[in-house]
Motif scaffolding. Structure first.
Motif: not given
Length: 271
Positions: A220-221, A235-239, A252-253
């Motif tokens: 994720a990083f 970050a928003a795209a991988i939630r 992400l938050d």
């Protein structure tokens, strides 16, 4: 709790002003000064030459070493003598020369420090800082005003954190680093200017996070900071992909939250 508990031991060369609230089994050593609006919880120990002043509350079992000044007025040109507060939780240790300031009216009026924290010699917590639990500030760490440090973060010796910056949970800041931008949870930042070098894998392992989870957080990083869009957009795209991974969702938050500072990254600060 009110007044001075009968079990408190106060050295005859200490000054405890009328109005101070001193809990059970508190020990106050020689040449200490405790102001009239201070509350010391049960089991606190002030070794010697300690000043606790202002509207300051310290929880149980604190140990405060010589030349610490706790609860002093904020070092702010906007402060005009208003009564603001410093609140410190249980089981905190403040070594030699530690300074912690009360809040400012403009910053909410309170500086808050959680439980089980360790502040090594000459570290500084400025006005309106908000600190969680199990944090370590090494020698000569400087937190400017309005800084937030989340649980179990570790800041290496001589590091300095810019005002309004957030340091996420389990983050690690290397010694002598300049922290000018928000550091994600589990992030590891080094240098001046500070560069986000990766994840605090050692800290994650010590926290009992499984290796398979650490690998997912690493993935994720890379998606966040090496994707084609901005870090926030990435970050928003991988939630949706990580809804079953609390550690990634925490990051992400953190990124999605409102902040006065930009985000530290592996690239910010590099030529």
């Amino acid at each position: 709790m009110s007044g001075i508990a009968a079990s408190a031991v106060i050295h005859p060369l200490a000054v405890v002003e009328d109005g101070a609230v001193i809990g059970e089994n508190v020990k106050i050593g020689p040449f200490c000064h405790v102001g009239p609006k201070v509350t010391l919880g049960d089991g606190c120990e002030l070794l010697s030459h300690v000043s606790v002043t202002g509207l300051t509350t310290i929880g149980r079992n604190a140990r405060i070493f010589p030349c610490a000044v706790i609860g002093g007025e904020p070092q702010s040109i906007h402060h005009e003598g208003e009564e603001t507060t410093l609140s410190i939780g249980d089981n905190c240790t403040m070594r030699e020369g530690v300074t912690m300031n009360a809040g400012t009216v403009g910053g909410g009026g309170k500086t808050v420090v959680g439980n089980n924290n360790l502040f090594l010699a000459n570290s500084h917590v400025a006005h309106d800082c908000q600190l969680g639990d199990h944090i370590i500030l090494s020698n000569n760490v400087m937190l400017a005003g309005h800084v937030t440090v989340e649980d179990r973060a570790i800041l290496g010796g001589g590091s300095a954190v810019h005002q309004f910056t957030r340091v996420g949970r389990h983050a690690f800041i290397g010694g002598l680093s300049a922290v000018s931008y928000d550091v994600i949870p589990y992030g590891m930042l080094n240098g001046n200017p500070g560069v986000l070098g990766g994840l605090n894998v050692v800290g994650m392992t010590r926290a009992g996070i499984e290796r398979s989870v650490i690998h997912r957080v690493r993935r994720a990083f890379k998606q966040i900071f090496e994707g084609e869009a901005s870090a926030r957009a990435n970050a928003a795209a991988i939630r949706e992909e990580y809804l079953d991974c609390p550690q990634v969702i925490e990051i992400l938050d953190f990124i999605a939250a409102e902040s006065d500072r930009a985000l530290s990254s592996p690239f910010r600060g590099k030529n």
